[in-house]
Design a protein around this motif. Structure first.
Motif, mmCIF file in Angstrom:
data_model
loop_
_atom_site.group_PDB
_atom_site.id
_atom_site.type_symbol
_atom_site.label_atom_id
_atom_site.label_comp_id
_atom_site.label_asym_id
_atom_site.label_seq_id
_atom_site.Cartn_x
_atom_site.Cartn_y
_atom_site.Cartn_z
ATOM 1 N N ARG A 215 0.812 -1.222 0.000
ATOM 2 C CA ARG A 215 0.000 0.000 0.000
ATOM 3 C C ARG A 215 0.846 1.273 0.000
ATOM 4 N NH1 ARG A 215 -3.487 -3.373 3.221
ATOM 5 N NH2 ARG A 215 -2.420 -2.773 5.155
ATOM 6 N N ASN A 216 2.117 1.169 0.431
ATOM 7 C CA ASN A 216 2.976 2.352 0.519
ATOM 8 C C ASN A 216 4.199 2.264 -0.390
ATOM 9 O OD1 ASN A 216 1.498 3.698 2.752
ATOM 10 N ND2 ASN A 216 2.146 1.896 3.911
ATOM 11 N N LEU A 217 4.068 1.491 -1.468
ATOM 12 C CA LEU A 217 5.199 1.291 -2.368
ATOM 13 C C LEU A 217 5.524 2.554 -3.154
ATOM 14 C CD1 LEU A 217 4.824 -2.167 -4.147
ATOM 15 C CD2 LEU A 217 6.705 -1.415 -2.695
ATOM 16 N N LYS A 218 6.809 2.735 -3.414
ATOM 17 C CA LYS A 218 7.227 3.778 -4.345
ATOM 18 C C LYS A 218 6.923 3.322 -5.763
ATOM 19 C CE LYS A 218 11.916 1.939 -4.842
ATOM 20 N NZ LYS A 218 13.363 2.208 -4.783
ATOM 21 N N ALA B 241 10.818 -4.360 -1.242
ATOM 22 C CA ALA B 241 10.149 -3.103 -1.542
ATOM 23 C C ALA B 241 11.138 -1.986 -1.860
ATOM 24 C CB ALA B 241 9.255 -2.699 -0.375
ATOM 25 N N CYS B 242 12.346 -2.083 -1.316
ATOM 26 C CA CYS B 242 13.373 -1.064 -1.554
ATOM 27 C C CYS B 242 14.125 -1.279 -2.863
ATOM 28 C CB CYS B 242 14.375 -1.049 -0.398
ATOM 29 S SG CYS B 242 13.692 -0.490 1.178
ATOM 30 N N THR C 1 8.736 -17.504 -4.221
ATOM 31 C CA THR C 1 9.246 -16.133 -4.150
ATOM 32 C C THR C 1 8.800 -15.312 -5.352
ATOM 33 O OG1 THR C 1 11.195 -17.061 -3.064
ATOM 34 C CG2 THR C 1 11.317 -14.763 -3.695
ATOM 35 N N THR C 2 8.440 -15.973 -6.432
ATOM 36 C CA THR C 2 7.918 -15.285 -7.615
ATOM 37 C C THR C 2 6.749 -14.387 -7.247
ATOM 38 O OG1 THR C 2 8.562 -17.110 -9.063
ATOM 39 C CG2 THR C 2 6.859 -15.622 -9.886
ATOM 40 N N TRP C 3 5.855 -14.890 -6.393
ATOM 41 C CA TRP C 3 4.639 -14.147 -6.061
ATOM 42 C C TRP C 3 4.913 -13.067 -5.024
ATOM 43 C CZ3 TRP C 3 3.047 -15.331 -10.252
ATOM 44 C CH2 TRP C 3 3.022 -16.635 -10.728
ATOM 45 N N GLU C 4 5.900 -13.276 -4.184
ATOM 46 C CA GLU C 4 6.310 -12.213 -3.259
ATOM 47 C C GLU C 4 6.859 -11.026 -4.042
ATOM 48 O OE1 GLU C 4 7.558 -15.117 0.505
ATOM 49 O OE2 GLU C 4 9.114 -14.138 -0.684
ATOM 50 N N ARG C 5 7.734 -11.312 -4.999
ATOM 51 C CA ARG C 5 8.298 -10.243 -5.815
ATOM 52 C C ARG C 5 7.207 -9.547 -6.619
ATOM 53 N NH1 ARG C 5 12.752 -14.376 -7.060
ATOM 54 N NH2 ARG C 5 11.415 -14.944 -8.809
ATOM 55 N N SER C 6 6.303 -10.308 -7.193
ATOM 56 C CA SER C 6 5.249 -9.727 -8.028
ATOM 57 C C SER C 6 4.328 -8.828 -7.214
ATOM 58 C CB SER C 6 4.434 -10.846 -8.687
ATOM 59 O OG SER C 6 5.235 -11.610 -9.574
ATOM 60 N N ALA C 7 3.964 -9.260 -6.023
ATOM 61 C CA ALA C 7 3.061 -8.474 -5.181
ATOM 62 C C ALA C 7 3.630 -7.095 -4.877
ATOM 63 C CB ALA C 7 2.769 -9.214 -3.878
ATOM 64 N N LEU C 8 4.960 -6.997 -4.827
ATOM 65 C CA LEU C 8 5.607 -5.724 -4.515
ATOM 66 C C LEU C 8 6.168 -5.045 -5.769
ATOM 67 C CD1 LEU C 8 7.445 -6.694 -1.204
ATOM 68 C CD2 LEU C 8 5.230 -5.571 -1.511
ATOM 69 N N GLY C 9 5.765 -5.527 -6.928
ATOM 70 C CA GLY C 9 6.167 -4.893 -8.167
ATOM 71 C C GLY C 9 7.653 -4.945 -8.436
ATOM 72 N N LEU C 10 8.298 -6.041 -8.015
ATOM 73 C CA LEU C 10 9.741 -6.178 -8.200
ATOM 74 C C LEU C 10 10.020 -7.041 -9.429
ATOM 75 C CD1 LEU C 10 12.626 -5.672 -7.201
ATOM 76 C CD2 LEU C 10 12.406 -7.718 -5.761
ATOM 77 N N PRO C 11 10.372 -6.436 -10.561
ATOM 78 C CA PRO C 11 10.727 -7.222 -11.751
ATOM 79 C C PRO C 11 11.995 -8.016 -11.481
ATOM 80 C CG PRO C 11 11.299 -4.921 -12.069
ATOM 81 C CD PRO C 11 10.555 -4.995 -10.763
ATOM 82 N N SER C 12 12.098 -9.206 -12.067
ATOM 83 C CA SER C 12 13.193 -10.079 -11.665
ATOM 84 C C SER C 12 13.815 -10.848 -12.811
ATOM 85 C CB SER C 12 12.698 -11.092 -10.618
ATOM 86 O OG SER C 12 12.230 -10.432 -9.464
ATOM 87 N N VAL C 13 15.090 -11.159 -12.630
ATOM 88 C CA VAL C 13 15.816 -12.096 -13.470
ATOM 89 C C VAL C 13 15.799 -13.434 -12.725
ATOM 90 C CG1 VAL C 13 18.032 -12.657 -14.521
ATOM 91 C CG2 VAL C 13 17.264 -10.264 -14.414
ATOM 92 N N VAL C 14 15.345 -14.494 -13.385
ATOM 93 C CA VAL C 14 15.057 -15.755 -12.698
ATOM 94 C C VAL C 14 15.880 -16.909 -13.266
ATOM 95 C CG1 VAL C 14 13.253 -17.475 -12.238
ATOM 96 C CG2 VAL C 14 12.729 -15.032 -12.064
ATOM 97 N N ILE C 15 16.386 -17.729 -12.343
ATOM 98 C CA ILE C 15 17.061 -18.983 -12.676
ATOM 99 C C ILE C 15 16.317 -20.098 -11.950
ATOM 100 C CG2 ILE C 15 19.211 -20.292 -12.500
ATOM 101 C CD1 ILE C 15 20.671 -17.571 -12.312
#
Length: 360
Positions: free
Chosen positions: A180-183, A260-261, A272-286
């Motif tokens: 709710r308080n994401l940049k 979030a930072c 962890t895919t869904w944790e990152r997605s919920a906080l809008g963190l795009p990721s490189v995945v292996i």
């Protein structure tokens, strides 16, 4: 109401199954003070079962049988199922009448579940493989697949309540509150989050650090997280100490804050895919396990992450090249962030809890 979880963790299995069932257990207990929750786990090497007791839930253990545990992620043989049935039945009878038995385990299927029907009023299965039949009343598969609605049509009873997709992601409550308080994500990469799961048996973290060493000139801050049972944590801590702008964390309870930072993530597939997605963190995945590959491919196609391949196929230079490519394409990073947040809103655990109570 008595609810029992049957779940395992170990150095080989990892701790993902345990973490997500703990998340569900805490939410179930928070929603209904009359719920009594128990966990049944094998006493496997490198397990994280101590977290169950730290969170205030009773833990009942099954003795290790070496031949059963050698390849714990495959579906078990009849002999292996029988041993676990006998051990679990004895523990369930000691608890008393059970309302719901929740299983999160790749080794178990309808053979085991059919044996438990007389001991529990209802059975729930948490799965993401869709590779075997289940005798259950409720099925949860929180992952995204292009064919997710058809995956279990012939694997569960017609009357089974199916909760499928990232809308049912089992995320801890802090993810919704931090969200709710994401940049806002504008695609600029100043900080990266590196995490390959609780055990990281193939040591992808060290591979990532080799890539980080090659990008010191980019002036990015790196937060590197490992689990308590990571066999390489001392080595990784020393590597982090030798790198500029790189911080080391071990077994922390504020991982959502670090995500979030961050502006870009680097890690494994899986929960962890869904944790990152919920906080809008795009990721490189292996992918570090076979069950992560299909998910990682489909999420890449959806545009929420960039999938590099299986762990043995990826090297530090490939990681470096991909990160540099994304840094030079801020519009793509911003798009990945937005698509991830559209897919996962952080309220999945609440939806699962509501579904469970409504079906009882």
């Amino acid at each position: 109401m008595k609810i029992v979880f049957r779940v395992d963790s170990s150095l080989h299995i990892g701790s993902g199954h345990l973490y997500r069932t703990l998340t569900l257990a805490k939410q179930l207990a928070a929603q209904n003070s009359e719920v009594l929750i128990y966990f049944i786990c094998r006493d496997l090497y490198g397990n994280s079962a101590f977290l169950i007791q730290q969170n205030g839930f009773p833990l009942l253990t099954i003795p290790v049988q070496e031949e059963v545990c050698s390849q714990i992620e495959r579906v078990w043989t009849d002999e292996e199922i029988l041993y676990d049935v006998e051990q679990t039945r004895e523990l369930l009878l000691s608890i008393g009448e059970i309302d719901l038995l929740i299983i999160d385990h790749y080794g178990l299927d309808k053979r085991w579940e059919n044996e438990m029907k007389t001991l529990s009023r209802k059975i729930m299965v948490i799965d993401d493989l869709a590779n075997r039949e289940h005798a259950c009343d409720i099925l949860l598969d929180q992952n995204y697949y292009t064919d997710q609605q058809e995956r279990y049509n012939k694997l569960v009873p017609p009357t089974c309540l199916k909760m499928q997709g990232p809308a049912y992601s089992l995320l801890r409550s802090e993810f919704a509150s931090i969200r709710r308080n994401l940049k806002k994500q504008y695609g600029t990469v100043k900080r990266m989050f590196v995490f390959f799961g609780g055990s990281d048996e193939t040591n992808e973290t060290a591979k990532a650090l080799h890539a980080i060493r090659l990008m010191d000139e980019l002036n990015i801050q790196f937060d590197v997280v490992v689990g308590f049972h990571n066999p390489y944590k001392a080595e990784i801590e020393e590597m982090c100490r030798q790198l500029q702008n790189t911080r080391f964390y071990c077994q922390i309870d504020y991982i959502a804050e670090l995500m979030a930072c961050a502006d870009l993530g680097l890690g494994a597939g899986g929960a962890t895919t869904w944790e990152r997605s919920a906080l809008g963190l795009p990721s490189v995945v292996i992918s570090t396990a076979e069950n992560q590959e299909r998910l990682s491919i489909d999420c890449d196609a959806l545009g929420i992450s960039k999938y590099l391949g299986r762990s043995h196929e990826v090297d530090a230079e490939q990681i470096l090249h991909t990160i540099q490519e994304l840094i030079n394409n801020p519009e793509r990073i911003q798009s990945m962030s937005e698509k991830g947040m559209e897919l996962v809103d952080g309220s999945g655990t609440s939806r699962v809890v509501k579904g469970i109570f409504a079906s009882m």
